[in-house]
Design a protein around this motif. Structure first.
Motif, short mmCIF file in Angstrom:
data_model
loop_
_atom_site.label_atom_id
_atom_site.label_comp_id
_atom_site.label_asym_id
_atom_site.label_seq_id
_atom_site.Cartn_x
_atom_site.Cartn_y
_atom_site.Cartn_z
N ALA A 219 0.74 -24.52 2.13
CA ALA A 219 0.97 -23.09 1.94
C ALA A 219 2.36 -22.85 1.34
O ALA A 219 2.51 -22.07 0.40
N ALA A 220 3.36 -23.55 1.89
CA ALA A 220 4.72 -23.36 1.39
C ALA A 220 4.83 -23.81 -0.06
O ALA A 220 5.47 -23.15 -0.89
N ALA A 221 4.17 -24.93 -0.38
CA ALA A 221 4.21 -25.43 -1.76
C ALA A 221 3.50 -24.46 -2.70
O ALA A 221 4.01 -24.13 -3.78
N ALA A 222 2.34 -23.96 -2.27
CA ALA A 222 1.56 -23.06 -3.14
C ALA A 222 2.32 -21.77 -3.41
O ALA A 222 2.24 -21.20 -4.49
N ARG A 223 3.10 -21.33 -2.42
CA ARG A 223 3.82 -20.06 -2.57
C ARG A 223 4.79 -20.09 -3.75
O ARG A 223 5.09 -19.07 -4.35
N PHE A 224 5.28 -21.30 -4.07
CA PHE A 224 6.22 -21.43 -5.18
C PHE A 224 5.58 -21.10 -6.52
O PHE A 224 6.25 -20.69 -7.45
N ILE A 266 2.36 -37.46 1.02
CA ILE A 266 1.84 -36.98 -0.27
C ILE A 266 2.05 -35.47 -0.39
O ILE A 266 2.59 -34.97 -1.37
N ILE A 267 1.63 -34.75 0.65
CA ILE A 267 1.73 -33.29 0.56
C ILE A 267 3.19 -32.86 0.51
O ILE A 267 3.56 -31.90 -0.15
N SER A 268 4.06 -33.63 1.18
CA SER A 268 5.48 -33.29 1.12
C SER A 268 6.04 -33.53 -0.28
O SER A 268 6.87 -32.75 -0.77
N MET A 269 5.57 -34.60 -0.93
CA MET A 269 5.98 -34.85 -2.31
C MET A 269 5.58 -33.66 -3.20
O MET A 269 6.36 -33.18 -4.02
N ILE A 270 4.34 -33.22 -3.01
CA ILE A 270 3.88 -32.06 -3.78
C ILE A 270 4.78 -30.86 -3.52
O ILE A 270 5.17 -30.14 -4.44
N ALA A 276 11.03 -28.04 -6.94
CA ALA A 276 11.88 -28.35 -8.09
C ALA A 276 11.37 -27.72 -9.37
O ALA A 276 12.13 -27.13 -10.13
N PHE A 277 10.06 -27.81 -9.62
CA PHE A 277 9.58 -27.52 -10.97
C PHE A 277 8.80 -26.22 -11.12
O PHE A 277 8.41 -25.87 -12.22
N ALA A 278 8.53 -25.51 -10.03
CA ALA A 278 7.73 -24.30 -10.17
C ALA A 278 8.44 -23.31 -11.10
O ALA A 278 9.66 -23.19 -11.07
N PRO A 279 7.67 -22.63 -11.96
CA PRO A 279 8.31 -21.67 -12.85
C PRO A 279 8.89 -20.52 -12.04
O PRO A 279 8.33 -20.15 -11.02
N LYS A 280 9.99 -19.97 -12.48
CA LYS A 280 10.67 -18.83 -11.85
C LYS A 280 11.33 -19.17 -10.52
O LYS A 280 12.53 -19.12 -10.39
N ARG A 281 10.52 -19.56 -9.50
CA ARG A 281 11.10 -19.77 -8.18
C ARG A 281 11.72 -21.15 -8.05
O ARG A 281 12.47 -21.41 -7.13
N GLY A 282 11.33 -22.08 -8.95
CA GLY A 282 11.75 -23.47 -8.79
C GLY A 282 13.22 -23.69 -9.12
O GLY A 282 13.88 -22.85 -9.74
N LEU A 287 18.12 -23.79 -12.87
CA LEU A 287 19.15 -24.53 -13.61
C LEU A 287 19.09 -24.22 -15.09
O LEU A 287 20.10 -23.99 -15.76
N MET A 288 17.85 -24.21 -15.62
CA MET A 288 17.66 -23.94 -17.05
C MET A 288 18.21 -22.57 -17.41
O MET A 288 18.85 -22.39 -18.44
N ARG A 289 17.92 -21.61 -16.52
CA ARG A 289 18.37 -20.25 -16.77
C ARG A 289 19.90 -20.22 -16.84
O ARG A 289 20.49 -19.61 -17.74
N GLN A 290 20.53 -20.93 -15.88
CA GLN A 290 21.99 -20.95 -15.87
C GLN A 290 22.54 -21.61 -17.12
O GLN A 290 23.52 -21.15 -17.72
N ARG A 291 21.88 -22.70 -17.55
CA ARG A 291 22.32 -23.42 -18.75
C ARG A 291 22.23 -22.52 -19.97
O ARG A 291 23.14 -22.46 -20.79
N ARG A 292 21.10 -21.82 -20.05
CA ARG A 292 20.91 -20.90 -21.19
C ARG A 292 22.00 -19.85 -21.20
O ARG A 292 22.57 -19.53 -22.24
N ASN A 293 22.31 -19.34 -20.01
CA ASN A 293 23.35 -18.31 -19.94
C ASN A 293 24.69 -18.84 -20.40
O ASN A 293 25.41 -18.18 -21.15
N ARG A 294 25.02 -20.08 -19.96
CA ARG A 294 26.30 -20.65 -20.35
C ARG A 294 26.37 -20.83 -21.87
O ARG A 294 27.37 -20.53 -22.51
#
Lengths: 427, 264
Positions: A219-224, A266-270, A276-282, A287-294
């Motif tokens: 559930a926590a993973a899916a929420r991302f 396995i589920i913890s890896m997910i 780490a990689f979820a769009p927006k919340r990840g 990091l990408m957003r901050q890099r773009r801003n800089r």
């Protein structure tokens, strides 16, 4: 590798059953777990999971068999009692819920281990395999067990879908649910029962110790990944099912290995990957957003510098050397070169004999940054009544994020000004 | 200064509400007329929210009863609507604005049934009334405070109730939202609905409401605005705390004493 194909060809009926069972168990507990998570009762799942152990042991001692229905009933009863005790302690004493959960969890689990140990030393031949309830063994999900646990899992899924609307409202706004006449007590009872059942069927695969992870982690993973509850339920079920299959596979290839820890890993890896990689919340997206801003800040600052030099000398045709630029503003040299190169690629500056000059587009963009800077300074002095020597730092940041619409509003509110607070012309 | 009315929409009789055995509202006895905009006013901790929650049977009461349209609340769920305080829910919930407004229709649907097309129409119409139709698909986690309040209001409108209970709908919203909300409340009154609003701003109270309930742990006044919002009554409401009253309340809690003998 061979084992891999052997397993995933599903040629063996046994493998089919084990896989089906694991998928159902992991999937159904993930779906129920979504509601537990949204109700902010994640820890309760853990307490229930640990509290079913004494039930399993007692059921075995009293009946003398390992009939899954009887064990399940025992697990269900003590799981339920644990929840009632938690609620009772919380409402009738000054002990807070987290403390009550800790108390109940350890007391019930302690009794469970006590009973389990005494069973194991009783010399009763039928007891072998009871310990799989501790860490789970997906491969033992065959025959009668599979049918019973499978039916309960399907029932869980079905009930959750049937009560989707009610459970959603219960989790979001309980008071409102009561005022429109929903039987909130009954719904709470239903969700509690679903949680207990999900735990009870899941322990066969994962074991009591790690069962809470099966409930909450998907559930926590899916929420991302989503902002939609329906999508979240499906995603959590898929993630749970995937880890279930993996657990079944491990259990098949390495019979000595407890399945629970594998499924949970396995589920913890997910979950970590989602984090780490979820769009927006990840985390990576951030990091990408901050890099773009800089990068944006660096580029616009360089354009601004070139423009200011041109403005100062009343001459935009002459090219400037890097040291001319760095004299006016200290930017680390390597960053400045990198930024200028990028601006060249984008067509905002040209390079002539190691010297830099703005293109027409670059001049426009540089002018806009300077304009926004001075407009903002003016706005701060006029509307926030800041001293004119205090506004520069603010404007340094704000100049990069003002949108064209806001720029228009600023111009209107300031009545199309000519000069900034330092009497510099607003270009 | 407690004005009782004939054929009241809401009747509160001898209502005492306690938290942890300490009474926070003592013996409230009032009636509210139909088609009025009612403001419940008092200082912090006066029990304003507690009163409307108790009216809607969201809190256990130590004594007394509430009748709405002369019936106990369980009979009239479909005719009442509740707008809770904005902060009472977690807005980081996976739902869209439209999902939340649609919840206003759940009461009519009953268990098991999903929203029908007509319910979606009603939800959309409610969103239009609060001027949020362009936000229908927006995630609720992205809303500002004023927008959250409008969404809650739209949810209540979608219910099509006769009596509305609103807990601090003007708290922490921008001027534009406040004006829009009061305009909406006036329209509802014009349609003969009764709206009961917990409100904390004395300045606007005289302008907004035509019936005012002054509260500070006990009922100070209830009646038409011009009769109730007087210097004397306001001083009674906002002036010195009734120390003995709260000391007795503390005693009840410490001694684990019941508020009514019959409830030992």
């Amino acid at each position: 590798m061979q084992q891999f194909w052997e397993f995933f060809s599903f040629a063996d009926a046994n493998i089919r059953y084990v896989t089906l069972g694991s998928v159902l168990l992991a999937g159904s507990s993930a779906v129920v777990g979504c509601f537990t998570l949204l109700r902010k009762r994640a820890l309760v799942g853990d307490a229930v999971a640990h509290s079913v152990l004494p039930g399993v042991c007692l059921a075995f001692i009293l009946s003398g068999t390992k009939n899954p229905l009887i064990l399940l009933l025992g697990a269900f009863i003590t799981g339920w009692i644990s929840l009632i005790v938690i609620d009772y302690i919380t409402s009738r004493s000054r002990i807070k819920e987290d403390t009550a959960i800790g108390l109940v969890l350890s007391v019930f689990f302690g009794i469970g281990i006590l009973l389990l140990t005494s069973i194991q030393h009783s010399g009763n031949a039928a007891q072998s395999g009871l310990d799989k309830f501790l860490f789970g063994k997906a491969a033992s999900l065959v025959g009668e067990d599979l049918i019973v646990f499978g039916i309960v899992a399907v029932l869980l899924l079905f009930t959750t879908i049937l009560f989707y609307k009610e459970l959603m409202l219960l989790c979001f706004d309980q008071a409102f649910a009561r005022t429109i006449g929903f039987p909130v007590r009954a719904l709470e009872l239903l969700l509690t029962t679903l949680t207990v059942l999900a735990v009870v069927v899941g322990i066969q695969a994962v074991g009591v110790v790690l069962m809470a992870a099966m409930l909450i982690t998907p559930a926590a993973a899916a929420r991302f990944w989503t902002e939609n509850l329906k999508v979240m339920l499906v995603l959590a079920a898929l993630m749970g099912a995937f880890s279930g299959i993996t657990g079944a596979f491990v259990s098949y290839t390495a019979p000595a290995m407890p399945t629970g820890p594998w499924i949970v890993l396995i589920i913890s890896m997910i979950a970590i990957l989602s984090f780490a990689f979820a769009p927006k919340r990840g985390w990576v997206a951030r990091l990408m957003r901050q890099r773009r801003n800089r990068a944006l800040i660096l580029e616009e600052n360089l354009l601004k510098l070139l423009f200011q030099l041109g403005e100062l000398k009343q001459d935009f045709e002459t090219s400037r050397s890097l040291s001319d630029l760095l004299e006016r503003r200290s930017i680390p040299k390597r960053q400045a070169i990198h930024g200028l190169k990028k601006l060249k690629q984008q067509g905002y500056v040209k390079k002539k004999k190691k010297r830099w000059i703005l293109t027409i587009e670059g001049e426009k963009r540089g002018r806009r940054v300077v304009r926004l800077h001075r407009l903002w300074e003016l706005y701060l002095t006029q509307y926030l009544h800041l001293a004119s020597d205090h506004v520069h730092e603010d404007a340094e940041t704000i100049e990069h994020i003002i949108t064209p619409e806001l720029e228009k509003r600023l111009m209107e509110e300031l009545n199309y000004p000519e000069l900034d607070p330092h009497s510099a012309r607003i270009p | 200064m407690i004005v009782q009315v004939d054929n009241p929409v809401v009747e509160v009789h001898d209502l005492t509400v306690s938290y942890d055995r300490k009474p926070v509202l003592w013996d409230i006895d009032l009636t509210l007329p139909a088609g009025a905009l009612v403001g419940v006013i008092g200082p912090n901790g006066a029990g304003k929210s507690t009163l409307i929650k108790a009216m809607m049977d969201l809190l256990p009461t130590s004594s007394g009863y509430v009748r709405i349209f002369n019936e106990p609340i369980k009979q009239v769920h479909k005719r009442i609507s509740y707008v809770p305080q904005r902060e009472s829910v977690d807005w980081d919930f996976p739902a869209s604005v439209f999902d939340v407004v649609l919840m206003g229709r759940y009461g009519n649907l009953g268990l098991f049934r999903g929203p029908r097309k007509a319910d979606k129409d009603a939800a959309m119409e409610a969103l239009e009334k609060v001027n949020m139709q362009s936000f229908a698909n927006r995630q609720i986690s992205q809303l500002s405070g004023g927008q959250q309040q409008r969404v809650f209001l739209a949810r209540a409108l979608a219910q099509n109730a006769d009596v509305y209970f609103m807990d601090e709908p003007f708290a922490g919203v921008d001027i534009a939202t406040e004006t829009a909300i009061i305009e909406l409340l006036r329209q509802m009154r014009a349609q003969g609905k009764t709206v009961i609003v917990v409100h904390h701003d004395l300045q606007s109270a005289a302008d907004y409401f035509d019936w005012v309930v002054l509260l500070n742990m006990r009922l100070v006044a209830s009646g038409p605005t011009e009769k109730v919002l007087t210097q004397e009554l306001l001083e009674q409401t906002y002036g010195g705390k009734l120390t003995v009253l709260s000391k007795v309340g503390d005693l009840l809690r410490k001694q684990e004493f019941p508020a009514r003998e019959t409830k030992v």
